[in-house]
Design an enzyme around this catalytic site. Structure first.
Site, PDB file in Angstrom:
ATOM      1  N   HIS A 281      10.384   4.923  62.815  1.00  0.00           N
ATOM      2  CA  HIS A 281      11.722   4.662  63.351  1.00  0.00           C
ATOM      3  C   HIS A 281      11.821   4.976  64.840  1.00  0.00           C
ATOM      4  O   HIS A 281      11.353   5.993  65.321  1.00  0.00           O
ATOM      5  CB  HIS A 281      12.821   5.345  62.543  1.00  0.00           C
ATOM      6  CG  HIS A 281      12.802   6.839  62.508  1.00  0.00           C
ATOM      7  ND1 HIS A 281      13.421   7.605  63.459  1.00  0.00           N
ATOM      8  CD2 HIS A 281      12.269   7.710  61.625  1.00  0.00           C
ATOM      9  CE1 HIS A 281      13.265   8.881  63.147  1.00  0.00           C
ATOM     10  NE2 HIS A 281      12.572   8.976  62.042  1.00  0.00           N
ATOM     11  N   ASP A 293       9.172  13.286  65.553  1.00  0.00           N
ATOM     12  CA  ASP A 293      10.094  12.531  64.692  1.00  0.00           C
ATOM     13  C   ASP A 293      10.894  11.541  65.517  1.00  0.00           C
ATOM     14  O   ASP A 293      11.931  11.898  66.058  1.00  0.00           O
ATOM     15  CB  ASP A 293      11.013  13.503  63.958  1.00  0.00           C
ATOM     16  CG  ASP A 293      11.888  12.809  62.929  1.00  0.00           C
ATOM     17  OD1 ASP A 293      11.590  11.650  62.580  1.00  0.00           O
ATOM     18  OD2 ASP A 293      12.871  13.429  62.484  1.00  0.00           O
ATOM     19  N   GLU A 327      17.093   5.228  61.517  1.00  0.00           N
ATOM     20  CA  GLU A 327      16.700   5.950  60.292  1.00  0.00           C
ATOM     21  C   GLU A 327      17.484   7.244  60.165  1.00  0.00           C
ATOM     22  O   GLU A 327      17.874   7.650  59.074  1.00  0.00           O
ATOM     23  CB  GLU A 327      15.192   6.236  60.320  1.00  0.00           C
ATOM     24  CG  GLU A 327      14.637   6.805  59.015  1.00  0.00           C
ATOM     25  CD  GLU A 327      14.790   8.305  58.870  1.00  0.00           C
ATOM     26  OE1 GLU A 327      14.737   8.807  57.742  1.00  0.00           O
ATOM     27  OE2 GLU A 327      14.989   9.004  59.884  1.00  0.00           O
ATOM     28  N   GLU A 328      17.706   7.913  61.298  1.00  0.00           N
ATOM     29  CA  GLU A 328      18.235   9.283  61.240  1.00  0.00           C
ATOM     30  C   GLU A 328      19.647   9.395  60.677  1.00  0.00           C
ATOM     31  O   GLU A 328      19.938  10.323  59.948  1.00  0.00           O
ATOM     32  CB  GLU A 328      18.196   9.929  62.637  1.00  0.00           C
ATOM     33  CG  GLU A 328      16.792  10.194  63.160  1.00  0.00           C
ATOM     34  CD  GLU A 328      16.035  11.244  62.368  1.00  0.00           C
ATOM     35  OE1 GLU A 328      16.554  11.742  61.351  1.00  0.00           O
ATOM     36  OE2 GLU A 328      14.900  11.565  62.757  1.00  0.00           O
ATOM     37  N   ASP A 355       6.310   8.539  59.146  1.00  0.00           N
ATOM     38  CA  ASP A 355       7.492   9.304  59.555  1.00  0.00           C
ATOM     39  C   ASP A 355       7.407  10.719  59.002  1.00  0.00           C
ATOM     40  O   ASP A 355       8.364  11.252  58.457  1.00  0.00           O
ATOM     41  CB  ASP A 355       8.781   8.615  59.082  1.00  0.00           C
ATOM     42  CG  ASP A 355      10.029   9.322  59.605  1.00  0.00           C
ATOM     43  OD1 ASP A 355       9.913  10.110  60.572  1.00  0.00           O
ATOM     44  OD2 ASP A 355      11.119   9.106  59.040  1.00  0.00           O
ATOM     45  N   HIS A 425      13.932  17.696  64.331  1.00  0.00           N
ATOM     46  CA  HIS A 425      15.362  17.664  64.720  1.00  0.00           C
ATOM     47  C   HIS A 425      15.791  18.819  65.636  1.00  0.00           C
ATOM     48  O   HIS A 425      16.942  19.243  65.597  1.00  0.00           O
ATOM     49  CB  HIS A 425      16.284  17.655  63.474  1.00  0.00           C
ATOM     50  CG  HIS A 425      16.068  16.491  62.560  1.00  0.00           C
ATOM     51  ND1 HIS A 425      16.780  16.313  61.403  1.00  0.00           N
ATOM     52  CD2 HIS A 425      15.228  15.425  62.652  1.00  0.00           C
ATOM     53  CE1 HIS A 425      16.369  15.185  60.803  1.00  0.00           C
ATOM     54  NE2 HIS A 425      15.433  14.645  61.550  1.00  0.00           N
TER      55      HIS A 425
HETATM   56 ZN   LIG Z   1      12.063  10.711  60.997  1.00  0.00          ZN
END
Ligand SMILES: [Zn+2]
Length: 459
Positions: A281, A293, A327-328, A355, A425
């Site tokens: 993503h 990520d 995606e998030e 991912d 994140h």
């Molecule tokens: Zn991800």
């Protein structure tokens, strides 16, 4: 005579098999060599993280990433490159959050970050209330009215004895996703959630949350609190159950914004109507650069097509790289890609997602039927020289998962996951969190497996 005949059959078939294996191991070696000696993935990741940076859906950076992705894919000399429009959520964090624990000795600062989709704290002054600590959403349901007027503090840690850390994440993340919705339903004024992190540190981890169908007026603000601050708050509550917590955040949801999936295709020479997808993503959270990520998965997926070109392998089937958007906090890109594929009746036989970070590849998790899994297991020895040994059932990914049918193969790269949730994140998910060599090994591993699917098809 008969014996001799069988011997002949045995010898010739084993020669054929070993030649096939030899061809395959030679091609796989070419992928690893090209990725490690002359790879492009790290260079791409450097640009994506340093020159573009965090790219939350609907942001100007997300749009820059779309343009960059299209541009780079065009340079690879693929058969087609295009943008697929998709509307995405648009949420902004606003000014940096503030928070502290009110102790007998004074204020103790607590690192927090708003969860994606949260509302702001009301008014100019932020929110101060007594804290009630819980371990789960279920516990809040049981407490009912007792949470009224309070800030609910979800403090269940990720389970440290699970070796597969994504399982630990899966076991804890419900508090983050549903915590505010359930606490708000019972009259709480705010919800703070222990960060999804196996380590004790002071980096809060954002991530998506949902209010479900809660009316706007009843939505309460929610934030993640660092694991160390969670421990401090827990200790303070042991001493003083009436401990108060303060936080202030100014995040906001805007109307949905137009965006795109970025797609490139190497059209198949023999079975152009059979599609093999590889992707990650393109969007990321806003706190850092989205390196692990999922910048890593993006550049590895792009590298797969580049490695096919560079090693001179012409695929029999159509190989698509998809840089999925959103995606998030919505998975709109993954859903839209699958919707269009269905509408056009495109036969997606295989889809691979990266991912799970750019750490040393260990193997794959496969979502497929028994017959395909048996074929995949036969390929396992080809990966032994590269220390790839995890060929597990189950897996895929949240973007390619939408392409799942009863008889295709959906799978995910499984890198070593022990340190992934140090970065996931957070504000430290930056380029220096990714090791160039590990990233390149992952790209070559992905290319090798897709080569085998391209050559042999699925059952
Ligand atoms: Zn991800």
């Amino acid at each position: 005579m008969k014996k001799l005949f069988y011997l002949f059959v045995f010898v010739t078939t084993s020669v054929v098999f070993s030649q096939t294996d030899k061809q395959d191991s030679t091609q796989i070696k070419k992928f690893y060599n090209a990725s490690l000696l002359n790879g492009k993935s790290y260079q791409w990741l450097t640009h994506l993280t340093q020159d573009i940076g965090g790219r939350l859906s609907g942001s100007a950076n997300a749009q820059k990433a779309v343009e960059w992705g299209k541009n780079e894919l065009e340079k690879l000399g693929l058969n087609k490159v295009w943008l697929q429009p998709v509307m995405v959520p648009h949420w902004e964090r606003g000014t940096k959050e503030e928070a502290y624990i009110v102790t007998k000795k004074g204020r103790v600062t607590a690192p927090i970050c708003a969860l994606g989709g949260s509302v702001a704290t009301k008014g100019r002054n932020g929110l101060m209330a007594e804290v009630i600590e819980v371990q789960s959403v279920k516990e809040v349901e049981a407490l009912g009215e007792k949470v009224r007027g309070k800030i609910v503090f979800y403090n269940r840690p990720m389970q440290a004895d699970l070796i597969r850390t994504f399982r630990a994440y899966g076991g804890a993340v419900g508090q983050r996703f549903n915590g505010a919705r359930v606490a708000g339903k019972h009259g709480a004024v705010g919800a703070i959630v222990r960060s999804m992190n196996l380590r004790l540190d002071d980096y809060p981890h954002t991530g998506v949350m949902s209010y479900g169908d809660t009316p706007d007026a009843q939505k309460i603000p929610t934030a993640a609190i660092s694991t160390l601050a969670s421990e401090r708050l827990h200790k303070e509550l042991q001493v003083n159950p009436n401990t108060r917590f303060y936080f202030k955040q100014s995040c906001k949801t805007f109307p949905d914004a137009p965006s795109f999936n970025v797609i490139g295709e190497l059209t198949g020479s023999t079975f152009p109507d059979e599609y093999i997808v590889v992707g990650g993503h393109l969007d990321s959270w806003d706190l850092a650069e989205g390196a692990q990520d999922d910048g890593a998965g993006i550049v590895q997926s792009m590298e797969v097509l580049r490695l096919f070109k560079e090693t001179g392998y012409r695929p029999k089937r159509s190989i698509r790289v998809v840089l999925f958007m959103n995606e998030e906090n919505g998975s709109r890109g993954g859903k839209e890609y699958a919707r269009i594929a269905e509408e056009k009746k495109e036969n997606h036989i295989v889809a691979l997602e990266s991912d799970a970070g750019g750490f040393t590849p260990r193997g794959f998790g496969f979502n497929c039927n028994d017959v395909n899994y048996a074929q995949i297991l036969k390929w396992k020895p080809l990966f032994e020289p590269y220390l790839i040994h995890v060929f597990a059932r189950g897996g895929g990914g949240s973007d390619v998962g939408h392409l799942n049918t009863d008889d295709n193969v959906i799978f995910g790269l499984q890198p070593d996951s022990q340190r992934y949730f140090d970065f996931h994140h957070t504000a430290i998910d930056k380029l220096d969190a990714v090791n160039k060599r590990e990233l390149e090994l992952g790209a070559a591993t992905m290319a090798s497996m897709l080569y085998l699917f391209d050559k042999y098809g699925i059952k």
